[in-house]
Enzyme design. Structure first.
Site, short mmCIF file in Angstrom:
data_model
loop_
_atom_site.label_atom_id
_atom_site.label_comp_id
_atom_site.label_asym_id
_atom_site.label_seq_id
_atom_site.Cartn_x
_atom_site.Cartn_y
_atom_site.Cartn_z
N GLU A 72 37.73 74.07 72.40
CA GLU A 72 38.69 73.10 72.93
C GLU A 72 38.00 71.78 73.28
O GLU A 72 38.54 70.70 73.05
CB GLU A 72 39.41 73.68 74.16
N GLU A 117 40.73 83.68 73.18
CA GLU A 117 41.43 83.90 74.46
C GLU A 117 42.49 84.99 74.38
O GLU A 117 42.69 85.76 75.30
CB GLU A 117 42.08 82.60 74.96
C1 LIG Z 1 42.11 76.65 82.03
C2 LIG Z 1 41.29 77.10 80.92
C3 LIG Z 1 39.89 76.67 81.11
C4 LIG Z 1 38.96 77.18 80.39
C5 LIG Z 1 39.22 78.22 79.46
C6 LIG Z 1 38.27 78.67 78.67
C7 LIG Z 1 38.59 79.77 77.76
C8 LIG Z 1 37.39 80.53 77.31
O1 LIG Z 1 36.41 79.98 76.99
S1 LIG Z 1 37.57 82.22 77.28
C9 LIG Z 1 36.01 82.78 76.70
C10 LIG Z 1 35.95 82.63 75.25
N1 LIG Z 1 34.75 83.22 74.77
C11 LIG Z 1 34.69 84.49 74.41
O2 LIG Z 1 35.65 85.22 74.45
C12 LIG Z 1 33.38 84.95 73.91
C13 LIG Z 1 33.13 86.35 74.34
N2 LIG Z 1 31.83 86.79 73.90
C14 LIG Z 1 31.60 87.26 72.68
O3 LIG Z 1 32.46 87.30 71.82
C15 LIG Z 1 30.24 87.79 72.40
O4 LIG Z 1 29.65 88.14 73.62
C16 LIG Z 1 29.34 86.75 71.71
C17 LIG Z 1 29.30 85.44 72.46
C18 LIG Z 1 29.86 86.55 70.30
C19 LIG Z 1 27.90 87.30 71.63
O5 LIG Z 1 27.92 88.59 71.06
P1 LIG Z 1 26.62 89.52 71.08
O6 LIG Z 1 25.48 88.76 70.59
O7 LIG Z 1 27.00 90.78 70.39
O8 LIG Z 1 26.32 89.82 72.60
P2 LIG Z 1 27.19 90.56 73.69
O9 LIG Z 1 26.58 91.87 73.98
O10 LIG Z 1 28.62 90.56 73.34
O11 LIG Z 1 27.03 89.58 74.93
C20 LIG Z 1 25.77 89.42 75.56
C21 LIG Z 1 25.98 89.31 77.04
O12 LIG Z 1 26.72 88.13 77.32
C22 LIG Z 1 27.89 88.45 78.07
N3 LIG Z 1 28.94 87.51 77.66
C23 LIG Z 1 29.23 87.11 76.42
N4 LIG Z 1 30.21 86.23 76.44
C24 LIG Z 1 30.55 86.06 77.73
C25 LIG Z 1 31.51 85.26 78.39
N5 LIG Z 1 32.32 84.43 77.74
N6 LIG Z 1 31.61 85.35 79.70
C26 LIG Z 1 30.79 86.18 80.41
N7 LIG Z 1 29.83 86.96 79.84
C27 LIG Z 1 29.74 86.89 78.52
C28 LIG Z 1 28.20 89.89 77.66
O13 LIG Z 1 28.99 90.52 78.63
C29 LIG Z 1 26.81 90.45 77.59
O14 LIG Z 1 26.39 90.64 78.93
P3 LIG Z 1 25.61 91.93 79.35
O15 LIG Z 1 25.42 91.83 80.81
O16 LIG Z 1 24.37 91.93 78.56
O17 LIG Z 1 26.49 93.07 78.98
#
Ligand SMILES: CC/C=C\C=C\CC(=O)SCCNC(=O)CCNC(=O)[C@H](O)C(C)(C)COP(=O)(O)OP(=O)(O)OC[C@H]1O[C@@H](n2cnc3c(N)ncnc32)[C@H](O)[C@@H]1OP(=O)(O)O
Length: 724
Positions: free
Chosen positions: A102, A122
């Site tokens: 975004e 989302e």
């Molecule tokens: C009013 C509106 C204002 C703002 C709105 C914003 C909307 C958003 O941005 S919503 C979030 C959108 N993003 C996502 O959905 C991404 C989610 N994450 C993923 O899809 C994957 O994690 C990845 C980024 C593609 C990476 O994948 P991979 O390399 O397989 O690692 P993972 O094991 O999945 O993740 C590693 C580690 O990071 C934590 N994590 C990943 N993304 C997030 C996140 N968005 N928020 C918080 N934490 C995140 C994940 O939980 C893992 O943590 P561990 O502690 O190691 O388990």
């Protein structure tokens, strides 16, 4: 983390990445853009990420603190970026997801690295892009493509993003330098045509039909999940309303989703799935103490339905596989089936380099010769559920396979320790319960026997990950976690038929709750003979049943012979064209109510003096779901699952539990444990002959302790020594 770096004047570089607190990013972006705007030395701005990643979007944990009605300040900063009088270029490396995309859409230009990918996930978190994404993306790429991205949350690679028009340029090399170059080049040029909020959505003659078809499609697929439908509504607003009003509508829908409870459930699942990958045993073994051994060659024994799916999954992941059958005919049938599955899978993969190659002999070999398995790093036995047969195979494997080979059994219920006892290496024996169809279903229960070593667990978990599955480590008991919980659920469904329901009424109630398939459609699909064979093995029916056993009692427990009677009548489900429903022909999929079954149930009730009664949906749901949940509490207390998240991941990815309800244990926490306990007490008083309805001691304990939050449950679990 945001740095305002004047390293390439007159272009200013704003670096940002995912941080714990989205408001810190928002504040820093705001300051950076404002500073660049007023600094006469700055002619243009480039926004990029750090360490090769633009950003994965907002920290999902932060959503729980957003209150419905809060002004999403990211949206205001994106407006600020777009209004800037100096060109702002997004330099996308790695990924730009959610709020990050975004932000990029608010920029005037977008440059991406060839390996980068973008998306608006989302919807999968129970939300919609709430910072202008639903209004800007349709203006940029048109309604059909925007609907596809926003309602599915899918990621697209840079090449596709370029084709769609999301990205302006793709770079093989230094993306940031390219963005700076572009920023310099466009500096001083008019920006209005680059401001998406000023654009109109491209009109299409069939726009109304596109929007209404999209709505019908998402409603059909969503099974009660609200976010895809709200995404369509938001995109519709981009078509029908001016930008600022569309933004208002987007915010209204975002707030509605935020307060719906489904967003909480879906975000819980996001973390539960990742938590399940971090297995630990009660003895302290985990990824920290045991690492997966490299697996280059896998052998699969048995090319029945499960074996074929497992081989297909392995080959898709480009693993070298040898598949063994016991006779030439079965080998040929199995090989043809695998080849056709692989061809079908390949046709779904757009990128030639990723396609599995069914014809590559280096990757896939079919054999009748057990000795070929000698050098396999890991063997997966996938013959049918017959303990004697499995033990015979494991005895043979133990003698033939090299000392380091890991031996896995694909079983849905059988005792891993007994199978391991047939070998001289029980520490290298483990259960890998794949779900059918194995090349499609994500879940693998990884069952840890008494002697299974941590390295064996780590290796099985590593293999699951390599082939794109979600492995969940569980303990060894009949049915493990998934099928053990399924047993009381399916049992209730049949008891409800005895008492007056029709299969369709029970299925409709559970499908209305959000399951892919109700219990009877699911049983017909799986094959009723599977359970029949298992019940015969347990002596519940068939020749091992003691003469004189009452038809509807086993010991003092209520038993329904209905499923056995159906099998005795040759009704095995879809495969025979008859089961709990009737089908047009064997193998057909559309289930129709069967008058034969209706009359059969009437005769059955008469014969057993059962007075049919009307049973409402509430009772159907409570009896099926609460007994399943009750077994889940027992499983936690027994140490068969190490936490409620594992159970929820198993149910979502293996049993079609609706994701937006967060899994059975999360669902129980939302209903409130006191209510579940009270209902179980009520039903078990009415049915004292159904022991599985009697509330588990652990559930009672948690209620006594004041209904603690799910995260705290396990600190009160009573098992002395975990079986994990
Ligand atoms: C009013 C509106 C204002 C703002 C709105 C914003 C909307 C958003 O941005 S919503 C979030 C959108 N993003 C996502 O959905 C991404 C989610 N994450 C993923 O899809 C994957 O994690 C990845 C980024 C593609 C990476 O994948 P991979 O390399 O397989 O690692 P993972 O094991 O999945 O993740 C590693 C580690 O990071 C934590 N994590 C990943 N993304 C997030 C996140 N968005 N928020 C918080 N934490 C995140 C994940 O939980 C893992 O943590 P561990 O502690 O190691 O388990």
């Amino acid at each position: 983390v945001l740095n305002y770096a004047s390293v390439h004047p007159p272009v200013h570089l704003l670096r940002y990445t995912v941080v714990q607190d989205i408001s810190a990013v928002v504040r820093a972006l705001e300051q950076g853009v404002k500073k660049a705007d007023v600094d006469p030395a700055v002619k243009a701005v480039v926004i990029c990420g750090t360490n090769g990643t633009f950003s994965a979007g907002a920290d999902i944990r932060g959503f729980s603190s957003i209150q419905a009605g809060d002004r999403p300040s990211l949206a205001s900063v994106i407006d600020l970026i777009e209004r800037s009088e100096k060109p702002v270029v997004a330099a996308i490396e790695g990924m730009a997801l959610g709020g990050a995309l975004e932000v990029a859409l608010g920029c005037h230009y977008r440059v991406a690295h060839a390996q980068a990918w973008v998306g608006l996930p989302e919807v999968t978190l129970g939300l919609l892009p709430g910072a202008g994404g639903t209004q800007r993306l349709p203006r940029l790429i048109g309604v059909p493509a925007a609907l596809d991205l926003i309602t599915t949350g899918k990621h697209v690679l840079a090449a596709e993003a370029l084709k769609l028009g999301i990205i302006d340029e793709i770079m093989e090399e230094n993306t940031i330098d390219a963005a700076i170059h572009l920023a310099n080049k466009v500096s001083g040029q008019p920006l209005n045509s680059r401001r998406l909020s000023l654009k109109q959505v491209q009109s299409l003659p069939n726009m109304d039909a596109i929007l209404s078809e999209a709505l019908v499609k998402v409603k059909k697929q969503a099974r009660g999940c609200l976010s895809p439908e709200m995404c369509v509504q938001a995109v519709k607003a981009s078509v029908q309303l001016p930008f600022t009003e569309g933004i208002r509508k987007e915010r209204e829908l975002f707030n509605l989703l935020l307060s719906s409870g489904q967003a909480k459930a879906l975000q819980y699942v996001f973390f539960a799935q990742r938590a399940a990958q971090k297995w630990t045993t009660s003895s302290g073994a985990s990824w920290k103490t045991a690492s997966a051994q490299p697996i280059r060659k896998v052998a699969v024994i048995g090319l029945g339905t499960m074996g074929r799916g497992i081989v297909t999954s392995l080959v898709k992941a480009k693993m070298s596989v040898v598949a063994l059958e016991q006779d030439q005919k079965q080998l040929e049938v199995g090989a043809r089936a695998v080849t056709s599955l692989l061809e079908r899978e390949a046709s779904k993969m757009p990128w030639i380099g990723q396609r599995p190659d069914a014809c590559d002999p280096a990757l896939l070999q079919f054999t009748l010769d057990f000795s070929v398995l000698q050098d396999a790093d890991l063997v997966i036995e996938a013959v049918f559920e017959d303990m004697a047969l499995k033990k015979e195979i494991f005895h043979k494997l133990s003698a033939i396979c090299k000392p380091g080979s890991f031996l896995c059994t694909n079983t849905s219920a059988l005792d891993i320790d007994e199978i391991a006892s047939a070998t001289s290496r029980p520490h290298q024996v483990i259960g890998t319960h794949f779900f059918s169809p194995a090349h499609v279903m994500k879940l693998v229960e990884i069952i840890h026997g008494r002697h299974t070593s941590p390295i064996t667990i780590a290796t099985a978990m590593g293999l699951a990950k390599t082939i794109g599955k979600i492995g969940v480590v569980v303990g060894n008991c009949f049915g493990f976690v998934g099928n053990r919980m399924m047993a009381p659920y399916a049992e209730q469904a049949v008891f409800l038929l005895e008492e007056g329901c029709k299969p369709k009424e029970v299925d409709q109630a559970l499908e209305g709750f959000g399951f892919n398939l109700g219990p009877f459609r699911m049983l017909d699909l799986a094959g009723l003979d599977v359970g029949w064979r298992s019940r015969k093995g347990q002596g519940l029916t068939g020749p091992k049943l003691a003469p004189g056993t009452p038809a509807r009692l086993r010991g003092r427990r209520r038993y329904s012979p209905l499923p056995d009677l159906l099998c005795e009548n040759g009704r095995y489900g879809q495969k025979t064209g008859r089961g709990w429903y009737q089908y047009e022909k064997p193998g057909a999929r559309i289930a129709n109510p069967d008058p034969w079954l209706h009359n059969f149930l009437i005769r059955y009730r008469d014969a057993h003096h059962i007075k049919a009664r009307f049973i409402d949906e509430e009772e159907i749901l409570e009896r099926c779901l609460y007994t399943l949940i009750n077994e889940g509490f027992q499983i936690l207390d027994d140490g068969i699952a190490s936490d409620p998240e594992d159970i929820d991941v198993i149910y979502i990815y293996g049993y079609g539990w609706p994701k937006h309800r967060g899994g059975p244990m999360f669902y129980a926490s939302t209903i409130g444990l006191p209510r579940i306990l009270a209902k179980l007490q009520k039903y078990s008083e009415a049915h004292p002959d159904i022991p599985r309805m009697q509330p588990s001691a652990f559930l009672k304990k948690l209620v006594f302790l004041g209904n603690p939050p799910l995260k705290e449950w396990m600190s009160h679990a009573g098992h002395q020594s975990s079986k994990l």
